[in-house]
Design an enzyme around this catalytic site. Structure first.
Site, mmCIF file in Angstrom:
data_model
loop_
_atom_site.group_PDB
_atom_site.id
_atom_site.type_symbol
_atom_site.label_atom_id
_atom_site.label_comp_id
_atom_site.label_asym_id
_atom_site.label_seq_id
_atom_site.Cartn_x
_atom_site.Cartn_y
_atom_site.Cartn_z
ATOM 1 N N TYR A 21 0.808 -1.225 0.000
ATOM 2 C CA TYR A 21 0.000 0.000 0.000
ATOM 3 C C TYR A 21 0.838 1.271 0.000
ATOM 4 C CZ TYR A 21 0.952 -1.069 4.973
ATOM 5 O OH TYR A 21 1.549 -1.394 6.155
ATOM 6 N N SER A 121 6.583 0.479 12.538
ATOM 7 C CA SER A 121 5.326 0.111 11.877
ATOM 8 C C SER A 121 5.041 -1.373 12.053
ATOM 9 C CB SER A 121 5.412 0.441 10.382
ATOM 10 O OG SER A 121 5.509 1.827 10.197
ATOM 11 N N ARG A 133 3.132 -5.978 4.331
ATOM 12 C CA ARG A 133 4.466 -5.428 4.570
ATOM 13 C C ARG A 133 5.511 -6.479 4.188
ATOM 14 N NH1 ARG A 133 4.235 -0.508 6.804
ATOM 15 N NH2 ARG A 133 6.440 -0.638 7.339
ATOM 16 N N ASP A 273 3.363 15.375 3.887
ATOM 17 C CA ASP A 273 3.856 14.053 3.506
ATOM 18 C C ASP A 273 3.086 13.488 2.309
ATOM 19 O OD1 ASP A 273 5.355 11.801 3.786
ATOM 20 O OD2 ASP A 273 4.279 11.007 5.519
ATOM 21 N N CYS A 313 -20.734 19.392 6.025
ATOM 22 C CA CYS A 313 -19.805 19.629 7.138
ATOM 23 C C CYS A 313 -20.264 20.823 7.975
ATOM 24 C CB CYS A 313 -18.388 19.874 6.610
ATOM 25 S SG CYS A 313 -17.660 18.438 5.826
ATOM 26 N N CYS A 322 -13.929 16.804 13.710
ATOM 27 C CA CYS A 322 -13.505 16.182 12.447
ATOM 28 C C CYS A 322 -12.891 17.186 11.476
ATOM 29 C CB CYS A 322 -14.717 15.498 11.812
ATOM 30 S SG CYS A 322 -14.460 14.932 10.129
ATOM 31 N N CYS A 338 -16.472 10.071 5.695
ATOM 32 C CA CYS A 338 -17.466 10.882 6.431
ATOM 33 C C CYS A 338 -18.380 10.017 7.302
ATOM 34 C CB CYS A 338 -18.271 11.717 5.443
ATOM 35 S SG CYS A 338 -19.627 12.600 6.236
HETATM 36 C C1 LIG Z 1 5.792 5.831 4.378
HETATM 37 S S1 LIG Z 1 6.307 4.984 5.831
HETATM 38 C C2 LIG Z 1 7.961 5.597 6.049
HETATM 39 C C3 LIG Z 1 8.666 5.123 7.303
HETATM 40 C C4 LIG Z 1 9.012 3.647 7.382
HETATM 41 N N1 LIG Z 1 9.472 3.110 6.172
HETATM 42 C C5 LIG Z 1 7.832 2.859 7.922
HETATM 43 O O1 LIG Z 1 7.288 2.027 7.183
HETATM 44 O O2 LIG Z 1 7.480 3.087 9.080
HETATM 45 C C6 LIG Z 1 5.444 5.816 7.155
HETATM 46 C C7 LIG Z 1 4.107 5.215 7.507
HETATM 47 O O3 LIG Z 1 3.232 5.405 6.405
HETATM 48 C C8 LIG Z 1 2.381 4.291 6.343
HETATM 49 N N2 LIG Z 1 1.795 4.184 5.019
HETATM 50 C C9 LIG Z 1 2.261 3.512 3.960
HETATM 51 N N3 LIG Z 1 1.415 3.588 2.918
HETATM 52 C C10 LIG Z 1 0.361 4.336 3.334
HETATM 53 C C11 LIG Z 1 -0.836 4.790 2.728
HETATM 54 N N4 LIG Z 1 -1.136 4.467 1.472
HETATM 55 N N5 LIG Z 1 -1.675 5.564 3.454
HETATM 56 C C12 LIG Z 1 -1.380 5.916 4.735
HETATM 57 N N6 LIG Z 1 -0.247 5.516 5.366
HETATM 58 C C13 LIG Z 1 0.612 4.733 4.674
HETATM 59 C C14 LIG Z 1 3.291 3.145 6.677
HETATM 60 O O4 LIG Z 1 2.554 2.003 7.089
HETATM 61 C C15 LIG Z 1 4.149 3.717 7.762
HETATM 62 O O5 LIG Z 1 3.585 3.411 9.027
HETATM 63 S S1 SF4 Z 2 8.654 0.135 4.897
HETATM 64 FE FE1 SF4 Z 2 9.101 1.070 2.925
HETATM 65 S S2 SF4 Z 2 7.557 0.296 1.556
HETATM 66 FE FE2 SF4 Z 2 6.848 -0.060 3.661
HETATM 67 S S3 SF4 Z 2 5.614 1.757 4.220
HETATM 68 FE FE3 SF4 Z 2 7.715 2.176 4.908
HETATM 69 S S4 SF4 Z 2 8.592 3.234 3.133
HETATM 70 FE FE4 SF4 Z 2 6.799 2.233 2.370
HETATM 71 S S1 SF4 Z 3 -18.186 13.810 9.864
HETATM 72 FE FE1 SF4 Z 3 -18.549 14.161 7.672
HETATM 73 S S2 SF4 Z 3 -19.953 15.918 7.612
HETATM 74 FE FE2 SF4 Z 3 -19.056 15.875 9.673
HETATM 75 S S3 SF4 Z 3 -17.308 17.264 9.521
HETATM 76 FE FE3 SF4 Z 3 -16.576 15.164 9.139
HETATM 77 S S4 SF4 Z 3 -16.602 14.923 6.924
HETATM 78 FE FE4 SF4 Z 3 -17.860 16.721 7.414
#
Ligand SMILES: C[S@@+](CC[C@H](N)C(=O)[O-])C[C@H]1O[C@@H](n2cnc3c(N)ncnc32)[C@H](O)[C@@H]1O
Ligand code: SF4
Ligand code: SF4
Ligand code: SF4
Length: 425
Positions: A21, A121, A133, A273, A313, A322, A338
């Site tokens: 992801y 993580s 992971r 980020d 909202c 929120c 939401c």
């Molecule tokens: C991008 S990683 C960078 C730091 C480190 N590599 C790690 O995995 O903790 C930071 C955090 O972002 C989370 N992350 C990765 N993909 C994500 C997504 N699509 N949406 C939200 N968080 C995400 C990871 O699970 C991790 O906890």
């Molecule tokens: S470990 Fe690497 S691949 Fe996994 S969430 Fe962190 S940055 Fe992304």
């Molecule tokens: S719960 Fe939904 S309607 Fe209420 S502030 Fe958050 S996003 Fe907006």
């Protein structure tokens, strides 16, 4: 200048893992082929410029990609520059977010000695964690992460766990919470995986509709009342802080997105980020400074896009908590989550309010006791886990539950401006 913190990407999106992801791995393409590593010149410049801005505390967040790819020596140098340029600037804090797989005894010694707070993580036990992971060859990373966690423990490095809630673990709140409990992790953070493909459809690995609200309700019911003084959950802490002090502690609950700067390995500065993209490049730290970055029109517009412009909202009783959610979760203007937020707040708000009132009463009693003649001042006491560590001004019952915010009412984001001139613009 407004206070802010730094989120630094010294190895850009480079990583030894290939989580299904991951939103940051693709960012490597922005910076060309080969390894991406921050130079000593960028490190020294960002440190000098950041520490020259007066602030109560300067917070360096090291992240990525995988920040441990830089090696311990890079962070030794970072601390050296912090001492050189920050001798008189007040407290300096360092946090490092890692997948944990590369930690060894040398890391443990350094992180403990330099007092880094480490986020690691973990998405649950191996059978859940290893769904997403993964190493590049498809092997799960759980066993390596447990080794890394052992290093942190052995060297008494302060740490917390970050759990991404995705399709893989969305139905397993109890399993995840109990597992973290068995590991003895008392500082937890759950974040939502909301991702859409180029066709606008939800990615198969992302949260399914309704699952985020359900997951949070289940975690809350496991946490309250048994664990409220023992386990800190970052979202819950932020809600309590909002109720107790008026100010939340996570950016998604605030009224403006200008809270921190991301600095990429090459010195490029971005506002968030999740928004490291060419059109939001604000400048390069080698050639500009933070005051100029903060004054940019592009940055001002960026901050204000947090305003929830939706009529739903404006009429929502949970708006002050929120705040329309994180803009990255919005899809066609309204948050994809939401309904989930409404389910969660509906289910929990009464108990959050009770807890906030109890914490406030306890803190007032402690303050009164400390003022008695002969009482020993209770300075330096760690904040109770689960409670806010910020100043306590008493709960604001009804802050979330009053009538919908009027155009002329004070803005719920706490800016002091009228709603119509701030988040209701
Ligand atoms: C991008 S990683 C960078 C730091 C480190 N590599 C790690 O995995 O903790 C930071 C955090 O972002 C989370 N992350 C990765 N993909 C994500 C997504 N699509 N949406 C939200 N968080 C995400 C990871 O699970 C991790 O906890
Ligand atoms: S470990 Fe690497 S691949 Fe996994 S969430 Fe962190 S940055 Fe992304
Ligand atoms: S719960 Fe939904 S309607 Fe209420 S502030 Fe958050 S996003 Fe907006
Ligand atoms: S877009 Fe979301 S994560 Fe980024 S600063 Fe705004 S609220 Fe925070």
């Amino acid at each position: 200048m407004a206070n802010f913190s730094l989120l630094i990407k010294p190895a850009s999106g480079d990583c030894n893992l290939r989580c299904r992801y991951c939103f940051y791995l693709p960012k490597r393409e922005l910076f060309g082929p080969g390894a991406h590593r921050m130079s000593a010149e960028v490190l020294e410049t960002l440190t000098r410029k950041f520490l020259s801005v007066p602030m109560p505390v300067h917070t360096f967040g090291w992240q990525g990609g995988e920040p441990t790819l830089m090696g311990v020596e890079f962070y030794q140098q970072a601390v050296f520059f912090q001492r050189r340029y920050g001798a008189t600037c007040g407290p300096i804090a360092n946090s490092l977010q890692t997948n944990g797989t590369l930690l060894d005894a040398a890391w443990g010694r350094f992180l403990a000695q330099a007092q880094f707070l480490v986020g690691i993580s973990i998405d649950g036990p191996a059978e859940l964690h290893d769904i997403s992971r993964l190493h590049g060859d498809g092997r799960g990373s759980h066993a390596d992460v447990m080794r890394g966690l052992g290093v942190l423990r052995e060297h008494r490095v302060e740490h917390n766990v970050l759990t991404l809630v995705s399709h893989a673990n969305e139905d397993h709140a109890e399993t995840v919470y109990n597992y973290l409990g068995e590991l003895g992790v008392n500082y937890q953070q759950y974040i939502e995986c909301v991702e859409f493909g180029p066709d606008g459809q939800r990615q198969p690995f992302a949260l399914s509709p309704g699952k985020w609200g359900e997951f949070l309700c289940r975690i809350f019911d496991l946490w309250y009342p048994r664990d409220t003084r023992r386990v800190s959950i970052r979202l819950f802490d932020s809600i309590l802080s909002r109720l107790l002090t008026g100010a939340p502690t996570i950016c998604a609950m605030s009224g403006d997105c200008r809270n921190y700067f991301v600095i990429e390995h090459n010195g490029g500065v971005y506002p968030c980020d999740f928004q490291v993209r060419p059109e939001l490049l604000l400048g390069n730290i080698l050639t500009t400074d933070f005051s100029a970055l903060q004054q940019q029109e592009k940055y001002r517009c960026w901050g204000q896009q947090k305003n929830p412009h939706q009529a739903k909202c404006a009429a929502c009783r949970f708006l002050p908590l929120c705040m329309g959610d994180c803009p990255k979760n919005r899809h066609g203007g309204l948050s994809y989550l939401c309904e989930d937020w409404q389910v969660f707040y509906q289910h929990t708000i009464g108990r959050f309010e009770e807890l906030a009132a109890a914490l406030s009463a306890e803190q007032q009693a402690m303050a009164a006791a400390a003022q008695k003649p002969g009482a020993v001042p209770r300075t330096g006491q760690a904040a109770a886990p689960g409670a806010t560590s910020g100043a306590v001004a008493g709960p604001q019952p009804g802050a979330y539950s009053g009538p919908p915010v009027g155009r002329n009412d004070p803005c719920p984001c706490g800016s002091g401006k009228k709603y119509k001139k701030c988040c209701g613009k």
